[in-house]
Design a protein around this motif. Structure first.
Motif, PDB file in Angstrom:
ATOM      1  N   GLN A  73       0.818  -1.210   0.000  1.00 34.03           N
ATOM      2  CA  GLN A  73       0.000   0.000   0.000  1.00 34.03           C
ATOM      3  C   GLN A  73       0.856   1.265   0.000  1.00 34.03           C
ATOM      4  N   GLU A  74       2.166   1.117   0.137  1.00 33.04           N
ATOM      5  CA  GLU A  74       3.065   2.269   0.149  1.00 33.04           C
ATOM      6  C   GLU A  74       3.722   2.445  -1.214  1.00 33.04           C
ATOM      7  N   TYR A  75       3.703   3.702  -1.690  1.00 31.72           N
ATOM      8  CA  TYR A  75       4.251   4.029  -3.004  1.00 31.72           C
ATOM      9  C   TYR A  75       5.171   5.236  -2.925  1.00 31.72           C
ATOM     10  N   LEU A  76       6.067   5.292  -3.884  1.00 28.28           N
ATOM     11  CA  LEU A  76       6.911   6.460  -4.117  1.00 28.28           C
ATOM     12  C   LEU A  76       6.767   6.834  -5.584  1.00 28.28           C
ATOM     13  N   ILE A  77       6.473   8.108  -5.838  1.00 33.73           N
ATOM     14  CA  ILE A  77       6.552   8.631  -7.194  1.00 33.73           C
ATOM     15  C   ILE A  77       7.823   9.467  -7.236  1.00 33.73           C
ATOM     16  N   TYR A  78       8.743   9.063  -8.088  1.00 31.95           N
ATOM     17  CA  TYR A  78      10.014   9.764  -8.247  1.00 31.95           C
ATOM     18  C   TYR A  78       9.938  10.536  -9.563  1.00 31.95           C
ATOM     19  N   SER A  79      10.117  11.846  -9.487  1.00 34.84           N
ATOM     20  CA  SER A  79      10.002  12.663 -10.700  1.00 34.84           C
ATOM     21  C   SER A  79      11.224  13.550 -10.885  1.00 34.84           C
ATOM     22  N   GLU A  80      11.512  13.839 -12.148  1.00 30.18           N
ATOM     23  CA  GLU A  80      12.640  14.692 -12.519  1.00 30.18           C
ATOM     24  C   GLU A  80      12.113  15.916 -13.249  1.00 30.18           C
ATOM     25  N   TRP A  81      12.619  17.083 -12.852  1.00 29.51           N
ATOM     26  CA  TRP A  81      12.174  18.363 -13.402  1.00 29.51           C
ATOM     27  C   TRP A  81      13.385  19.179 -13.827  1.00 29.51           C
ATOM     28  N   GLU A  82      13.197  19.980 -14.854  1.00 30.37           N
ATOM     29  CA  GLU A  82      14.280  20.826 -15.347  1.00 30.37           C
ATOM     30  C   GLU A  82      14.802  21.773 -14.262  1.00 30.37           C
ATOM     31  N   ASN A  83      13.869  22.347 -13.489  1.00 28.90           N
ATOM     32  CA  ASN A  83      14.262  23.259 -12.421  1.00 28.90           C
ATOM     33  C   ASN A  83      13.104  23.417 -11.436  1.00 28.90           C
ATOM     34  N   LEU A  84      13.373  24.096 -10.361  1.00 35.19           N
ATOM     35  CA  LEU A  84      12.380  24.275  -9.309  1.00 35.19           C
ATOM     36  C   LEU A  84      11.188  25.104  -9.780  1.00 35.19           C
ATOM     37  N   GLU A  85      11.428  26.067 -10.638  1.00 37.66           N
ATOM     38  CA  GLU A  85      10.340  26.923 -11.129  1.00 37.66           C
ATOM     39  C   GLU A  85       9.296  26.121 -11.898  1.00 37.66           C
ATOM     40  N   VAL A  86       9.724  25.210 -12.744  1.00 29.25           N
ATOM     41  CA  VAL A  86       8.781  24.377 -13.503  1.00 29.25           C
ATOM     42  C   VAL A  86       7.952  23.525 -12.543  1.00 29.25           C
ATOM     43  N   PHE A  87       8.602  22.953 -11.528  1.00 33.37           N
ATOM     44  CA  PHE A  87       7.879  22.160 -10.548  1.00 33.37           C
ATOM     45  C   PHE A  87       6.859  23.022  -9.802  1.00 33.37           C
ATOM     46  N   ARG A  88       7.250  24.228  -9.418  1.00 36.09           N
ATOM     47  CA  ARG A  88       6.324  25.128  -8.726  1.00 36.09           C
ATOM     48  C   ARG A  88       5.137  25.501  -9.600  1.00 36.09           C
ATOM     49  N   GLN A  89       5.377  25.669 -10.896  1.00 40.36           N
ATOM     50  CA  GLN A  89       4.262  25.950 -11.819  1.00 40.36           C
ATOM     51  C   GLN A  89       3.275  24.787 -11.815  1.00 40.36           C
ATOM     52  N   PHE A  90       3.805  23.574 -11.796  1.00 47.69           N
ATOM     53  CA  PHE A  90       2.938  22.402 -11.757  1.00 47.69           C
ATOM     54  C   PHE A  90       2.114  22.362 -10.473  1.00 47.69           C
ATOM     55  N   VAL A  91       2.754  22.525  -9.312  1.00 48.32           N
ATOM     56  CA  VAL A  91       2.015  22.395  -8.057  1.00 48.32           C
ATOM     57  C   VAL A  91       1.047  23.564  -7.822  1.00 48.32           C
ATOM     58  N   SER A  92       1.145  24.613  -8.612  1.00 52.14           N
ATOM     59  CA  SER A  92       0.170  25.707  -8.500  1.00 52.14           C
ATOM     60  C   SER A  92      -0.881  25.637  -9.604  1.00 52.14           C
ATOM     61  N   SER A  93      -0.844  24.584 -10.424  1.00 52.83           N
ATOM     62  CA  SER A  93      -1.783  24.456 -11.547  1.00 52.83           C
ATOM     63  C   SER A  93      -3.117  23.843 -11.116  1.00 52.83           C
ATOM     64  N   GLN A  94      -4.118  24.080 -11.908  1.00 51.52           N
ATOM     65  CA  GLN A  94      -5.434  23.481 -11.680  1.00 51.52           C
ATOM     66  C   GLN A  94      -5.356  21.957 -11.801  1.00 51.52           C
ATOM     67  N   ALA A  95      -4.558  21.473 -12.730  1.00 49.86           N
ATOM     68  CA  ALA A  95      -4.402  20.021 -12.906  1.00 49.86           C
ATOM     69  C   ALA A  95      -3.883  19.372 -11.623  1.00 49.86           C
ATOM     70  N   TYR A  96      -2.949  20.019 -10.952  1.00 42.84           N
ATOM     71  CA  TYR A  96      -2.420  19.484  -9.695  1.00 42.84           C
ATOM     72  C   TYR A  96      -3.507  19.499  -8.617  1.00 42.84           C
ATOM     73  N   ARG A  97      -4.233  20.591  -8.527  1.00 49.45           N
ATOM     74  CA  ARG A  97      -5.312  20.669  -7.537  1.00 49.45           C
ATOM     75  C   ARG A  97      -6.370  19.596  -7.791  1.00 49.45           C
ATOM     76  N   ASP A  98      -6.719  19.369  -9.054  1.00 52.50           N
ATOM     77  CA  ASP A  98      -7.697  18.331  -9.391  1.00 52.50           C
ATOM     78  C   ASP A  98      -7.182  16.949  -8.988  1.00 52.50           C
ATOM     79  N   THR A  99      -5.922  16.693  -9.267  1.00 50.75           N
ATOM     80  CA  THR A  99      -5.331  15.392  -8.941  1.00 50.75           C
ATOM     81  C   THR A  99      -5.280  15.174  -7.439  1.00 50.75           C
ATOM     82  N   THR A 100      -4.900  16.199  -6.692  1.00 49.68           N
ATOM     83  CA  THR A 100      -4.828  16.022  -5.241  1.00 49.68           C
ATOM     84  C   THR A 100      -6.214  15.889  -4.624  1.00 49.68           C
ATOM     85  N   SER A 101      -7.201  16.566  -5.185  1.00 43.37           N
ATOM     86  CA  SER A 101      -8.569  16.406  -4.686  1.00 43.37           C
ATOM     87  C   SER A 101      -9.049  14.970  -4.891  1.00 43.37           C
ATOM     88  N   TYR A 102      -8.791  14.450  -6.076  1.00 42.86           N
ATOM     89  CA  TYR A 102      -9.156  13.068  -6.355  1.00 42.86           C
ATOM     90  C   TYR A 102      -8.375  12.116  -5.447  1.00 42.86           C
TER      91      TYR A 102
END
Length: 96
Positions: free
Chosen positions: A49-78
């Motif tokens: 039941q325990e998982y790790l999602i390991y992700s690679e990003w070009e830089n911190l800014e791109v990752f921050r754009q993702f976590v502030s996106s509507q798609a991220y909010r929708d995914t976390t709500s689900y």
């Protein structure tokens, strides 16, 4: 480059659903976030039941754009419907 590890505990019986959702989110990220490099899903060998999602990003800014996106909010709500407790994450930066 940065790497982000997301740690989840999935409610019993929702493991396959979580894995399938990961695949869909991965495809979405590859198509819609040019600074997203790749992601991999790992399952604990001692607790399925325990998982790790390991992700690679070009830089911190791109990752921050993702976590502030509507798609991220929708995914976390689900995710709240199939995740136990609060997930955690760690952001690591590559040393050059």
């Amino acid at each position: 480059m940065i790497n982000v590890g997301f740690y989840y505990r999935v409610k019993k019986g929702h493991e396959k659903e979580f894995e399938e959702t990961f695949s869909k989110v991965l495809e979405y990220l590859k198509k819609n976030f040019p600074g997203f490099k790749d992601g991999k899903l790992y399952r604990s060998v001692s607790d399925p039941q325990e998982y790790l999602i390991y992700s690679e990003w070009e830089n911190l800014e791109v990752f921050r754009q993702f976590v502030s996106s509507q798609a991220y909010r929708d995914t976390t709500s689900y995710g709240k419907t199939i995740i136990e407790g609060r997930p955690t994450h760690r952001v690591l930066q590559q040393v050059e």
